[in-house]
Design an enzyme around this catalytic site. Structure first.
Site, PDB file in Angstrom:
ATOM      1  N   SER A 139      11.267  30.470 -11.235  1.00  0.00           N
ATOM      2  CA  SER A 139       9.903  30.959 -10.972  1.00  0.00           C
ATOM      3  C   SER A 139       8.967  29.772 -10.772  1.00  0.00           C
ATOM      4  O   SER A 139       9.342  28.625 -11.030  1.00  0.00           O
ATOM      5  CB  SER A 139       9.414  31.794 -12.162  1.00  0.00           C
ATOM      6  OG  SER A 139       9.208  30.941 -13.281  1.00  0.00           O
ATOM      7  N   ASP A 166      11.992  32.775  -7.373  1.00  0.00           N
ATOM      8  CA  ASP A 166      11.580  34.080  -7.888  1.00  0.00           C
ATOM      9  C   ASP A 166      10.061  34.226  -7.730  1.00  0.00           C
ATOM     10  O   ASP A 166       9.304  33.338  -8.143  1.00  0.00           O
ATOM     11  CB  ASP A 166      11.988  34.134  -9.373  1.00  0.00           C
ATOM     12  CG  ASP A 166      11.870  35.521  -9.983  1.00  0.00           C
ATOM     13  OD1 ASP A 166      11.936  36.509  -9.238  1.00  0.00           O
ATOM     14  OD2 ASP A 166      11.733  35.593 -11.229  1.00  0.00           O
ATOM     15  N   HIS A 167       9.617  35.309  -7.151  1.00  0.00           N
ATOM     16  CA  HIS A 167       8.183  35.610  -7.017  1.00  0.00           C
ATOM     17  C   HIS A 167       7.348  34.510  -6.357  1.00  0.00           C
ATOM     18  O   HIS A 167       6.317  34.084  -6.890  1.00  0.00           O
ATOM     19  CB  HIS A 167       7.554  35.941  -8.384  1.00  0.00           C
ATOM     20  CG  HIS A 167       8.057  37.218  -8.969  1.00  0.00           C
ATOM     21  ND1 HIS A 167       7.654  38.450  -8.529  1.00  0.00           N
ATOM     22  CD2 HIS A 167       8.963  37.458  -9.937  1.00  0.00           C
ATOM     23  CE1 HIS A 167       8.288  39.390  -9.212  1.00  0.00           C
ATOM     24  NE2 HIS A 167       9.099  38.825 -10.073  1.00  0.00           N
ATOM     25  N   ASP A 189       6.559  37.266  -2.553  1.00  0.00           N
ATOM     26  CA  ASP A 189       6.063  38.469  -3.218  1.00  0.00           C
ATOM     27  C   ASP A 189       4.668  38.795  -2.705  1.00  0.00           C
ATOM     28  O   ASP A 189       3.665  38.351  -3.237  1.00  0.00           O
ATOM     29  CB  ASP A 189       6.054  38.248  -4.737  1.00  0.00           C
ATOM     30  CG  ASP A 189       5.605  39.492  -5.483  1.00  0.00           C
ATOM     31  OD1 ASP A 189       5.236  40.484  -4.813  1.00  0.00           O
ATOM     32  OD2 ASP A 189       5.614  39.474  -6.725  1.00  0.00           O
ATOM     33  N   GLY A 191       9.205  41.858 -18.669  1.00  0.00           N
ATOM     34  CA  GLY A 191       8.934  41.631 -20.079  1.00  0.00           C
ATOM     35  C   GLY A 191       9.798  42.469 -21.010  1.00  0.00           C
ATOM     36  O   GLY A 191      10.718  43.166 -20.567  1.00  0.00           O
ATOM     37  N   ALA A 241      14.592  44.123 -14.944  1.00  0.00           N
ATOM     38  CA  ALA A 241      15.765  44.946 -15.241  1.00  0.00           C
ATOM     39  C   ALA A 241      16.513  44.508 -16.497  1.00  0.00           C
ATOM     40  O   ALA A 241      17.685  44.819 -16.659  1.00  0.00           O
ATOM     41  CB  ALA A 241      16.692  44.955 -14.031  1.00  0.00           C
ATOM     42  N   SER A 242      15.836  43.814 -17.404  1.00  0.00           N
ATOM     43  CA  SER A 242      16.484  43.494 -18.679  1.00  0.00           C
ATOM     44  C   SER A 242      16.622  44.756 -19.512  1.00  0.00           C
ATOM     45  O   SER A 242      15.784  45.665 -19.438  1.00  0.00           O
ATOM     46  CB  SER A 242      15.655  42.464 -19.461  1.00  0.00           C
ATOM     47  OG  SER A 242      15.938  41.154 -19.005  1.00  0.00           O
ATOM     48  N   ASN A 244      17.638  41.463 -11.551  1.00  0.00           N
ATOM     49  CA  ASN A 244      16.971  40.300 -12.145  1.00  0.00           C
ATOM     50  C   ASN A 244      16.927  40.386 -13.662  1.00  0.00           C
ATOM     51  O   ASN A 244      16.511  41.413 -14.220  1.00  0.00           O
ATOM     52  CB  ASN A 244      15.519  40.222 -11.649  1.00  0.00           C
ATOM     53  CG  ASN A 244      15.420  39.732 -10.228  1.00  0.00           C
ATOM     54  OD1 ASN A 244      16.425  39.561  -9.547  1.00  0.00           O
ATOM     55  ND2 ASN A 244      14.198  39.503  -9.777  1.00  0.00           N
ATOM     56  N   ILE A 245      17.319  39.293 -14.290  1.00  0.00           N
ATOM     57  CA  ILE A 245      17.362  39.259 -15.754  1.00  0.00           C
ATOM     58  C   ILE A 245      16.742  37.963 -16.262  1.00  0.00           C
ATOM     59  O   ILE A 245      17.243  36.869 -15.966  1.00  0.00           O
ATOM     60  CB  ILE A 245      18.827  39.373 -16.244  1.00  0.00           C
ATOM     61  CG1 ILE A 245      19.421  40.716 -15.809  1.00  0.00           C
ATOM     62  CG2 ILE A 245      18.904  39.216 -17.758  1.00  0.00           C
ATOM     63  CD1 ILE A 245      20.935  40.742 -15.778  1.00  0.00           C
TER      64      ILE A 245
HETATM   65  O1  G3H Z   1       9.087  37.765 -13.145  1.00  0.00           O
HETATM   66  C1  G3H Z   1       8.957  37.078 -14.149  1.00  0.00           C
HETATM   67  C2  G3H Z   1      10.084  36.232 -14.603  1.00  0.00           C
HETATM   68  O2  G3H Z   1      10.542  36.695 -15.850  1.00  0.00           O
HETATM   69  C3  G3H Z   1       9.653  34.790 -14.649  1.00  0.00           C
HETATM   70  O3  G3H Z   1       8.739  34.603 -15.673  1.00  0.00           O
HETATM   71  O4  G3H Z   1       6.894  33.387 -14.510  1.00  0.00           O
HETATM   72  O5  G3H Z   1       7.122  33.329 -17.013  1.00  0.00           O
HETATM   73  O6  G3H Z   1       8.749  32.105 -15.567  1.00  0.00           O
HETATM   74  P1  G3H Z   1       7.810  33.262 -15.693  1.00  0.00           P
HETATM   75  P1  13P Z   2      12.901  41.034 -17.029  1.00  0.00           P
HETATM   76  O1  13P Z   2      11.605  40.651 -17.653  1.00  0.00           O
HETATM   77  O2  13P Z   2      13.177  42.504 -17.225  1.00  0.00           O
HETATM   78  O3  13P Z   2      14.043  40.200 -17.484  1.00  0.00           O
HETATM   79  O4  13P Z   2      12.754  40.824 -15.442  1.00  0.00           O
HETATM   80  C1  13P Z   2      12.890  39.553 -14.863  1.00  0.00           C
HETATM   81  C2  13P Z   2      12.480  39.505 -13.430  1.00  0.00           C
HETATM   82  O5  13P Z   2      12.270  40.492 -12.748  1.00  0.00           O
HETATM   83  C3  13P Z   2      12.346  38.170 -12.820  1.00  0.00           C
HETATM   84  O6  13P Z   2      11.840  38.240 -11.527  1.00  0.00           O
HETATM   85 ZN    ZN Z   3      10.485  39.834 -11.140  1.00  0.00          ZN
END
Ligand code: G3H
Ligand code: 13P
Ligand code: ZN
Ligand code: NA
Length: 309
Positions: free
Chosen positions: A49, A81-82, A103, A180, A214-215, A255-256
């Protein structure tokens, strides 16, 4: 070398399973994940991220992933990611990533298309693949905090136009997951909109879909945390049977991140309860890394179904 997600998604789609996309922030996380994947012979997406890049720096993360590649010989994709704007996507494309997410989900449909297309055009010219997003998840996405009331499911009527006019390689959708460790209120029954996923799948044949947030927020690790001085009341995730069902469908990337954070924290807290006198990071990061490995093995085999693929 690192691979794109093209081949992995094609095989996952046809085989009715999903690839795990795990967020990485440091060496122990990378090692825990890749040791698990090595033992299970599973393809991997390691994702970073903006926050991870800020914390660990781009060059440390790419070199850690490079080391994982040399150590495992597995197909590994390195994914942003994002990505919030064109510039961060470009920086990751130029800096060796094989996949990026732009995103644009919080922009208007038109602006999302325009931004996504711009990233796709640049990425494809460099052989990199792109994930777009339609619909908004509840929870925290980097600095954007979307409340449950403002989260909106992906509108299936929009997906064909979005994919056709942007050229994206995969699409993240919102069907009730969220970021989260607190995805549902206590007493609330976890639910995902499989009807929306089904309609999207029909509108986009053979097209890989991505699930964020998706955790499962695995109770074992939450309990260890809470038994060892932590305070995570009412942490609730996505039930594993729902994820397995999604993986059998068009969902090719799950995603986890939160589950990794919980496993790591559980290992550290448990260690300090037993050994309050320890202060060598290798002592407490060893069990933390083991918990990550155990968690990822469980995901690969029992949730994603990508072991041996
Ligand atoms: O989508 C969120 C992911 O869990 C990444 O989180 O932006 O705190 O690294 P972060
Ligand atoms: P979780 O917070 O469910 O693990 O999702 C992570 C995620 O979507 C990262 O882009
Ligand atoms: Zn995400
Ligand atoms: Na699938």
């Amino acid at each position: 070398p690192l691979v794109t997600t093209r081949e992995m998604f094609k095989k996952a789609y046809e085989g009715g399973y999903a690839i795990g996309a795990f967020n990485v922030n440091n060496m122990e996380i990378v090692q825990g994940i890749t040791e698990a994947a090595k033992e299970e012979n599973a393809p991997l997406i390691l994702q970073v991220s903006a926050g991870a890049r800020k914390y660990a720096k781009h060059t440390y993360l790419t070199h850690l992933v490079q080391a994982a590649l040399e150590d495992t010989d597995l197909p590994i994709a390195l994914h942003l990611d994002h990505g919030a704007d064109f510039e961060i996507c470009k920086s990751c494309i130029d800096g060796g990533f094989t996949s990026v997410m732009i995103d644009g989900s919080h922009h208007s449909f038109k602006d999302n298309i325009e931004l996504t297309k711009r990233v796709v055009d640049y990425a494809h010219s460099k052989g990199v693949v792109v994930e777009g997003e339609l619909g908004q998840l509840a929870g925290i996405e980097d600095d954007v905090n979307v409340s449950a009331e403002n989260a909106s499911y992906t509108q299936p009527e929009q997906v064909e136009e979005f994919v056709k006019s942007t050229g994206v390689d995969s699409l993240a959708i919102a069907i009730g997951t969220s970021h989260g460790a607190f995805k549902f209120k206590p007493g609330q029954k976890p639910q995902l909109r499989f009807d929306i996923l089904k309609e999207i799948e029909e509108r986009l044949p053979n097209f890989p879909i991505v699930l964020h947030g998706a955790s499962s927020v695995i109770p074992k690790y939450v309990e260890i945390i809470n038994k060892n001085g932590g305070n995570l009341a009412d942490a609730i995730g996505i039930p594993e049977d729902m994820l397995r069902e999604a993986a059998k469908m068009a969902v090719c990337k799950i995603n986890i991140d939160s589950d990794l954070r919980l496993a790591l924290t559980a290992g550290i807290r448990e260690h300090f309860t037993a050994h309050p006198d320890h202060f060598d990071p290798r002592q407490y990061l060893t069990p933390a890394r083991s918990y990550i490995k155990e968690l990822v093995k469980h995901k690969l085999v029992h949730v994603l179904g990508c072991n041996g693929k």
